[in-house]
Motif scaffolding. Structure first.
Motif, PDB file in Angstrom:
ATOM      1  N   GLY A   1       0.810  -1.158  -0.082  1.00  0.00           N
ATOM      2  CA  GLY A   1      -0.061  -0.015  -0.067  1.00  0.00           C
ATOM      3  C   GLY A   1       0.821   1.151   0.037  1.00  0.00           C
ATOM      4  O   GLY A   1       1.927   1.234  -0.537  1.00  0.00           O
ATOM      5  N   LYS A   2       0.563   2.165   0.786  1.00  0.00           N
ATOM      6  CA  LYS A   2       1.326   3.524   0.893  1.00  0.00           C
ATOM      7  C   LYS A   2       2.339   3.338   1.980  1.00  0.00           C
ATOM      8  O   LYS A   2       2.404   4.540   2.549  1.00  0.00           O
ATOM      9  N   VAL A   3       2.664   2.263   2.248  1.00  0.00           N
ATOM     10  CA  VAL A   3       3.525   2.074   3.859  1.00  0.00           C
ATOM     11  C   VAL A   3       4.795   3.171   3.501  1.00  0.00           C
ATOM     12  O   VAL A   3       5.406   3.622   4.517  1.00  0.00           O
ATOM     13  N   GLU A   4       5.451   2.904   2.408  1.00  0.00           N
ATOM     14  CA  GLU A   4       6.867   3.563   2.195  1.00  0.00           C
ATOM     15  C   GLU A   4       6.696   5.069   2.377  1.00  0.00           C
ATOM     16  O   GLU A   4       7.424   5.958   2.921  1.00  0.00           O
ATOM     17  N   GLN A   5       5.588   5.491   1.809  1.00  0.00           N
ATOM     18  CA  GLN A   5       4.993   7.172   1.793  1.00  0.00           C
ATOM     19  C   GLN A   5       5.003   7.660   3.345  1.00  0.00           C
ATOM     20  O   GLN A   5       5.339   8.381   3.606  1.00  0.00           O
ATOM     21  N   VAL A   6       4.249   6.715   3.822  1.00  0.00           N
ATOM     22  CA  VAL A   6       3.943   6.876   5.382  1.00  0.00           C
ATOM     23  C   VAL A   6       5.251   6.826   6.074  1.00  0.00           C
ATOM     24  O   VAL A   6       5.496   7.831   7.010  1.00  0.00           O
ATOM     25  N   ALA A   7       6.009   5.849   5.939  1.00  0.00           N
ATOM     26  CA  ALA A   7       7.278   5.749   6.768  1.00  0.00           C
ATOM     27  C   ALA A   7       8.147   7.012   6.441  1.00  0.00           C
ATOM     28  O   ALA A   7       8.985   7.692   7.248  1.00  0.00           O
ATOM     29  N   LYS A   8       8.223   7.378   5.250  1.00  0.00           N
ATOM     30  CA  LYS A   8       9.349   8.705   4.985  1.00  0.00           C
ATOM     31  C   LYS A   8       8.386   9.807   5.489  1.00  0.00           C
ATOM     32  O   LYS A   8       9.447  10.722   5.772  1.00  0.00           O
ATOM     33  N   GLN A   9       7.581  10.009   5.164  1.00  0.00           N
ATOM     34  CA  GLN A   9       6.828  11.242   5.735  1.00  0.00           C
ATOM     35  C   GLN A   9       6.972  11.410   7.545  1.00  0.00           C
ATOM     36  O   GLN A   9       7.166  12.506   8.012  1.00  0.00           O
ATOM     37  N   THR A  10       6.992  10.351   8.091  1.00  0.00           N
ATOM     38  CA  THR A  10       7.073   9.985   9.265  1.00  0.00           C
ATOM     39  C   THR A  10       8.514  10.123   9.943  1.00  0.00           C
ATOM     40  O   THR A  10       9.125  11.117  10.689  1.00  0.00           O
ATOM     41  N   PHE A  11       9.699   9.479   9.233  1.00  0.00           N
ATOM     42  CA  PHE A  11      11.036   9.533   9.610  1.00  0.00           C
ATOM     43  C   PHE A  11      12.033  10.469   8.827  1.00  0.00           C
ATOM     44  O   PHE A  11      13.017   9.951   8.855  1.00  0.00           O
ATOM     45  N   GLY A  12      11.447  10.644   7.732  1.00  0.00           N
ATOM     46  CA  GLY A  12      12.544  11.340   6.707  1.00  0.00           C
ATOM     47  C   GLY A  12      12.756  10.480   5.575  1.00  0.00           C
ATOM     48  O   GLY A  12      12.586   9.167   5.665  1.00  0.00           O
ATOM     49  N   ASN A  13      13.133  11.321   4.406  1.00  0.00           N
ATOM     50  CA  ASN A  13      13.336  10.398   3.340  1.00  0.00           C
ATOM     51  C   ASN A  13      14.470   9.697   3.206  1.00  0.00           C
ATOM     52  O   ASN A  13      14.700   8.479   2.446  1.00  0.00           O
ATOM     53  N   LYS A  14      15.505   9.669   4.360  1.00  0.00           N
ATOM     54  CA  LYS A  14      16.588   8.965   4.377  1.00  0.00           C
ATOM     55  C   LYS A  14      16.359   7.530   5.075  1.00  0.00           C
ATOM     56  O   LYS A  14      17.138   6.625   5.319  1.00  0.00           O
ATOM     57  N   THR A  15      15.255   7.413   5.768  1.00  0.00           N
ATOM     58  CA  THR A  15      14.898   6.460   6.683  1.00  0.00           C
ATOM     59  C   THR A  15      15.032   4.994   6.002  1.00  0.00           C
ATOM     60  O   THR A  15      14.813   4.685   4.733  1.00  0.00           O
ATOM     61  N   ALA A  16      15.640   4.043   6.643  1.00  0.00           N
ATOM     62  CA  ALA A  16      15.838   2.579   5.937  1.00  0.00           C
ATOM     63  C   ALA A  16      14.338   1.956   6.056  1.00  0.00           C
ATOM     64  O   ALA A  16      14.008   1.598   7.081  1.00  0.00           O
ATOM     65  N   ILE A  17      14.229   1.573   4.693  1.00  0.00           N
ATOM     66  CA  ILE A  17      12.915   0.658   4.724  1.00  0.00           C
ATOM     67  C   ILE A  17      13.335  -0.650   4.381  1.00  0.00           C
ATOM     68  O   ILE A  17      13.765  -0.989   3.376  1.00  0.00           O
ATOM     69  N   ILE A  18      12.629  -1.845   5.170  1.00  0.00           N
ATOM     70  CA  ILE A  18      13.265  -3.143   4.552  1.00  0.00           C
ATOM     71  C   ILE A  18      11.834  -3.834   4.240  1.00  0.00           C
ATOM     72  O   ILE A  18      11.067  -4.281   5.287  1.00  0.00           O
ATOM     73  N   PRO A  19      11.723  -3.964   3.022  1.00  0.00           N
ATOM     74  CA  PRO A  19      10.560  -4.928   2.523  1.00  0.00           C
ATOM     75  C   PRO A  19      10.542  -6.307   2.891  1.00  0.00           C
ATOM     76  O   PRO A  19      11.924  -6.712   2.554  1.00  0.00           O
ATOM     77  N   ALA A  20       9.783  -7.033   3.604  1.00  0.00           N
ATOM     78  CA  ALA A  20       9.771  -8.195   3.784  1.00  0.00           C
ATOM     79  C   ALA A  20       8.643  -8.961   3.853  1.00  0.00           C
ATOM     80  O   ALA A  20       7.507  -8.333   4.100  1.00  0.00           O
ATOM     81  N   GLY A  21       8.403 -10.338   3.838  1.00  0.00           N
ATOM     82  CA  GLY A  21       7.390 -11.232   3.639  1.00  0.00           C
ATOM     83  C   GLY A  21       6.974 -11.655   4.981  1.00  0.00           C
ATOM     84  O   GLY A  21       7.752 -11.834   5.875  1.00  0.00           O
ATOM     85  N   GLY A  22       5.618 -11.905   5.206  1.00  0.00           N
ATOM     86  CA  GLY A  22       5.214 -12.378   6.661  1.00  0.00           C
ATOM     87  C   GLY A  22       5.008 -11.435   7.873  1.00  0.00           C
ATOM     88  O   GLY A  22       6.105 -10.751   8.130  1.00  0.00           O
ATOM     89  N   ALA A  23       3.799 -11.580   8.513  1.00  0.00           N
ATOM     90  CA  ALA A  23       3.603 -10.558   9.554  1.00  0.00           C
ATOM     91  C   ALA A  23       4.532 -11.323  10.751  1.00  0.00           C
ATOM     92  O   ALA A  23       5.078 -10.442  11.675  1.00  0.00           O
ATOM     93  N   GLY A  24       4.565 -12.695  10.823  1.00  0.00           N
ATOM     94  CA  GLY A  24       5.566 -13.284  12.111  1.00  0.00           C
ATOM     95  C   GLY A  24       6.911 -12.750  11.907  1.00  0.00           C
ATOM     96  O   GLY A  24       7.269 -12.520  12.713  1.00  0.00           O
ATOM     97  N   TYR A  25       7.396 -13.034  10.546  1.00  0.00           N
ATOM     98  CA  TYR A  25       8.864 -12.674  10.287  1.00  0.00           C
ATOM     99  C   TYR A  25       8.998 -11.229  10.667  1.00  0.00           C
ATOM    100  O   TYR A  25      10.336 -11.065  11.167  1.00  0.00           O
ATOM    101  N   LYS A  26       8.017 -10.321  10.306  1.00  0.00           N
ATOM    102  CA  LYS A  26       8.434  -8.855  10.680  1.00  0.00           C
ATOM    103  C   LYS A  26       8.272  -8.776  12.283  1.00  0.00           C
ATOM    104  O   LYS A  26       9.130  -7.839  12.595  1.00  0.00           O
TER     105      LYS A  26
END
Ligand SMILES: Nc1ncnc2c1ncn2[C@@H]1O[C@H](COP(=O)(O)O)[C@@H](OP(=O)(O)O)[C@H]1O
Ligand SMILES: [Mg+2]
Length: 358
Positions: free
Chosen positions: A246-271
């Motif tokens: 969804g828009k999660v990258e946008q939300v994360a960057k708006q919250t923590f800044g454009n340089k924030t590290a975003i880790i895409p991963a599968g599974g809610a348990g894994y995360k």
């Protein structure tokens, strides 16, 4: 017209009082007494009342036993998940679409794991409500029984604790990260069991079938996993969905800044595991887990319980606790953290309504 004031004779008064006492006695000896007994039984009951076979009395379940079966169910389900993957005959088919239009896959791994997990839990605790991601085919029952043995580490860390069976809801995810499973990204795959009591997540089990790793925790009980010793609160690494972003990258960057590290991963348990001290070769580490689309309660309940047991939090994006009864969907997204100021994180988040209309 009838007179307004009614006068009772002394005999009438006595009959009236006796009737009243009768009603009170009935209430107390039945419903109220039952409630009171459950309340008393909710305390740790070392050496408490037991049936001849050592199990809890009818209508009551022991959370320690439920934890032991939940771990076993996650492991046994995981064996099926692994067997199907290694045999390479997944029989993957589309079971529908998410609200956002992503295809939802169903494989033999999901179904066989579900069958094992469901019947193991159901045969051990027939009175308990079990909600599973996959439908159970009643014509295809599996006779699996629990030998009532409790693993040593659980025995050492957890006291017996009895609660009314009717207050318990079990949530099973027989194969989390099905999408990644079909892509052979094995590290993301987990099987999960969660036990909620009166809607609160109390026991969580997250099992990785391909590395035989299991994390379990019980609120006010104990766990075999812990939080890491430090988290980066200033520049947190944000773990997000790779296939339902969804828009999660946008939300994360708006919250923590454009340089924030975003880790895409599968599974809610894994995360959820990525937020903890998990000594696993293929396990990434993150500081905050954010999900912005709709998600189902079997995907998140176990992680929520584990985090809560360890002093962490999983809430909707507006900071509400998620109740694990009733409907199976969670509408408000989620944010999960541990050993961080969770409230401050929520306050930093942009208004999702506004974000989704951008
Ligand atoms: N928008 C959505 N609608 C339905 N299910 C969703 C969803 N977003 C995530 N999920 C489910 O939540 C789990 C974790 O998602 P993700 O890997 O994308 O973070 C996956 O569960 P399953 O693999 O058990 O179906 C996925 O299907
Ligand atoms: Mg899932």
């Amino acid at each position: 017209m009838a007179p307004m004031g009614i006068r009772l004779s002394p005999l009438g008064m006595a009959v009236f009082c006796l009737l009243g006492l009768g009603v009170l006695y009935h209430l107390y000896s039945g419903f109220l007494a039952g409630r009171f007994a459950f309340f008393m039984l909710s305390e740790p009951a070392a050496g408490g009342p037991e049936t001849p076979h050592g199990s809890a009395p009818a209508g009551v379940v022991d959370l320690r036993e439920l934890l032991a079966v939940s771990v076993l169910a996650a492991v046994r389900g995981g064996e099926e998940v692994k067997r199907v993957r290694e045999g390479n005959v997944l029989n993957a088919k589309a079971k529908g679409k998410t609200r956002e239009g992503a295809e939802e896959q169903l494989t033999s791994g999901d179904l066989l794991s579900n069958r094992r997990m469901f019947y193991l839990l159901k045969s051990a605790f027939p009175a308990v409500q079990i909600n599973s991601e996959e439908r159970v085919d009643t014509a295809d029952q599996e006779t699996v029984s629990w030998d009532r043995s409790i693993p040593e580490d659980i025995k050492q860390k957890i006291q017996p604790k009895e609660v009314p069976a009717e207050s318990v809801t079990v949530w099973i995810d027989p194969l989390d990260a099905t999408q990644e499973y079909t892509e052979n990204l094995r590290q993301y795959v987990t099987t999960m069991v969660c036990v909620a009591v009166n809607g609160k997540p109390v026991i969580g089990v997250i099992h990785k079938p391909f590395s035989a790793y299991t994390a379990w925790a019980m609120v006010d009980g104990g766990s075999n996993v812990k939080a890491r010793s430090s988290y980066n609160e200033k520049n947190p690494r944000i773990i997000v969905s790779r296939s339902h972003a969804g828009k999660v990258e946008q939300v994360a960057k708006q919250t923590f800044g454009n340089k924030t590290a975003i880790i895409p991963a599968g599974g809610a348990g894994y995360k959820v595991l990525s937020l903890l001290d998990v000594a696993e070769k293929n396990q990434e580490e993150a500081d905050v887990y954010i999900h912005v689309t709709y998600i189902k309660k079997w995907d998140i309940c176990a992680g929520n319980a584990v985090l809560r047991a360890l002093g962490g939090h999983m809430t909707t994006l507006t900071g509400e606790e998620i109740s694990y009864t009733g409907s199976d969907g969670n509408e408000g997204g989620l944010i999960a953290s541990i050993n961080m100021n969770h409230k401050a994180l929520i306050e930093k988040l942009p208004d999702l309504e506004k974000t989704s209309h951008k």
